[in-house]
Design an enzyme around this catalytic site. Sequence first.
Site, PDB file in Angstrom:
ATOM      1  N   ASP A 116      -0.457  -1.979   1.388  1.00 26.88           N
ATOM      2  CA  ASP A 116      -0.430   0.076   1.693  1.00 26.88           C
ATOM      3  C   ASP A 116      -1.199   0.014   0.343  1.00 26.88           C
ATOM      4  OD1 ASP A 116       2.010   2.518   2.994  1.00 26.88           O
ATOM      5  OD2 ASP A 116       1.390   2.888   0.874  1.00 26.88           O
ATOM      6  N   HIS A 121      -0.527   7.785  13.253  1.00 24.14           N
ATOM      7  CA  HIS A 121      -1.102   6.865  14.147  1.00 24.14           C
ATOM      8  C   HIS A 121      -0.623   5.152  13.393  1.00 24.14           C
ATOM      9  CE1 HIS A 121      -5.381   3.812  14.379  1.00 24.14           C
ATOM     10  NE2 HIS A 121      -4.368   3.061  14.872  1.00 24.14           N
ATOM     11  N   HIS A 149       1.874   2.859  13.149  1.00 22.98           N
ATOM     12  CA  HIS A 149       1.841   1.854  11.917  1.00 22.98           C
ATOM     13  C   HIS A 149       2.758   1.153  11.628  1.00 22.98           C
ATOM     14  CE1 HIS A 149       2.472   5.238  10.188  1.00 22.98           C
ATOM     15  NE2 HIS A 149       2.906   4.677   9.011  1.00 22.98           N
TER      16      HIS A 149
HETATM   17  P1  5GP Z   1       4.379   6.550   7.144  1.00 23.61           P
HETATM   18  O1  5GP Z   1       5.195   7.773   5.896  1.00 23.61           O
HETATM   19  O2  5GP Z   1       3.386   7.366   7.754  1.00 23.61           O
HETATM   20  O3  5GP Z   1       5.434   5.630   7.693  1.00 23.61           O
HETATM   21  O4  5GP Z   1       3.669   5.873   6.067  1.00 23.61           O
HETATM   22  C1  5GP Z   1       2.269   6.133   5.674  1.00 23.61           C
HETATM   23  C2  5GP Z   1       2.108   5.240   4.721  1.00 23.61           C
HETATM   24  O5  5GP Z   1       0.475   5.551   4.689  1.00 23.61           O
HETATM   25  C3  5GP Z   1       2.235   5.269   3.514  1.00 23.61           C
HETATM   26  O6  5GP Z   1       3.490   4.537   3.095  1.00 23.61           O
HETATM   27  C4  5GP Z   1       1.191   5.664   2.292  1.00 23.61           C
HETATM   28  O7  5GP Z   1       1.361   4.652   1.493  1.00 23.61           O
HETATM   29  C5  5GP Z   1       0.630   4.786   3.411  1.00 23.61           C
HETATM   30  N1  5GP Z   1      -1.177   5.416   3.187  1.00 23.61           N
HETATM   31  C6  5GP Z   1      -1.448   6.587   3.128  1.00 23.61           C
HETATM   32  N2  5GP Z   1      -2.939   7.417   2.564  1.00 23.61           N
HETATM   33  C7  5GP Z   1      -3.151   5.731   2.671  1.00 23.61           C
HETATM   34  C8  5GP Z   1      -4.276   5.092   2.891  1.00 23.61           C
HETATM   35  O8  5GP Z   1      -5.523   6.132   2.609  1.00 23.61           O
HETATM   36  N3  5GP Z   1      -4.919   4.203   2.135  1.00 23.61           N
HETATM   37  C9  5GP Z   1      -3.808   3.258   1.977  1.00 23.61           C
HETATM   38  N4  5GP Z   1      -4.038   1.789   2.497  1.00 23.61           N
HETATM   39  N5  5GP Z   1      -2.461   3.227   2.636  1.00 23.61           N
HETATM   40  C10 5GP Z   1      -2.376   4.948   2.614  1.00 23.61           C
HETATM   41 ZN    ZN Z   2      -5.786   7.075  14.450  1.00 18.21          ZN
END
Ligand code: 5GP
Ligand code: ZN
Length: 115
Positions: free
Chosen positions: A31, A99, A101
């Site tokens: 992340d 997407h 995850h």
């Molecule tokens: P969500 O908030 O959708 O559960 O998690 C999305 C995660 O993606 C977050 O922890 C954020 O730090 C991570 N993230 C967002 N953009 C990027 C990126 O460009 N590269 C990487 N490696 N992680 C990302």
């Molecule tokens: Zn996707």
Amino acid sequence: MHSECLFCKIIKGQIPAEKVYEDEMVFAFSDIKPAAPLHILIIPKEHIPSLAHVLPSQQQLLGHIQLVASKIAKLYPQTKNGFRLVANSGKDAGQTVFHLHYHLLAGRDFGWPPG
Ligand code: 5GP
Ligand code: ZN
């Protein structure tokens, strides 16, 4: 593959990421903004917006992701006292990238209930 999706772009190598694991079905990478000493994202290569969108035909993929999470967790010493696997689904849960995850988190005490 969705051309506008950030994680589809990471899978395709169009956006750089620190890859930790890849097979025919899944991709895992660090992340960019770690919320714990170990913070890995595990994603299916197939574009699925969230857990609210999965189909019975994706049962094998979903099981595979958990096996991969267990396998990756064993590679890192930060998981020796435990780890957490989290899939935020939808706005109220804090999902920001649509997407599917799974966050694999370890290396600190997370507490319960989550925030
Ligand atoms: P969500 O908030 O959708 O559960 O998690 C999305 C995660 O993606 C977050 O922890 C954020 O730090 C991570 N993230 C967002 N953009 C990027 C990126 O460009 N590269 C990487 N490696 N992680 C990302
Ligand atoms: Zn996707």
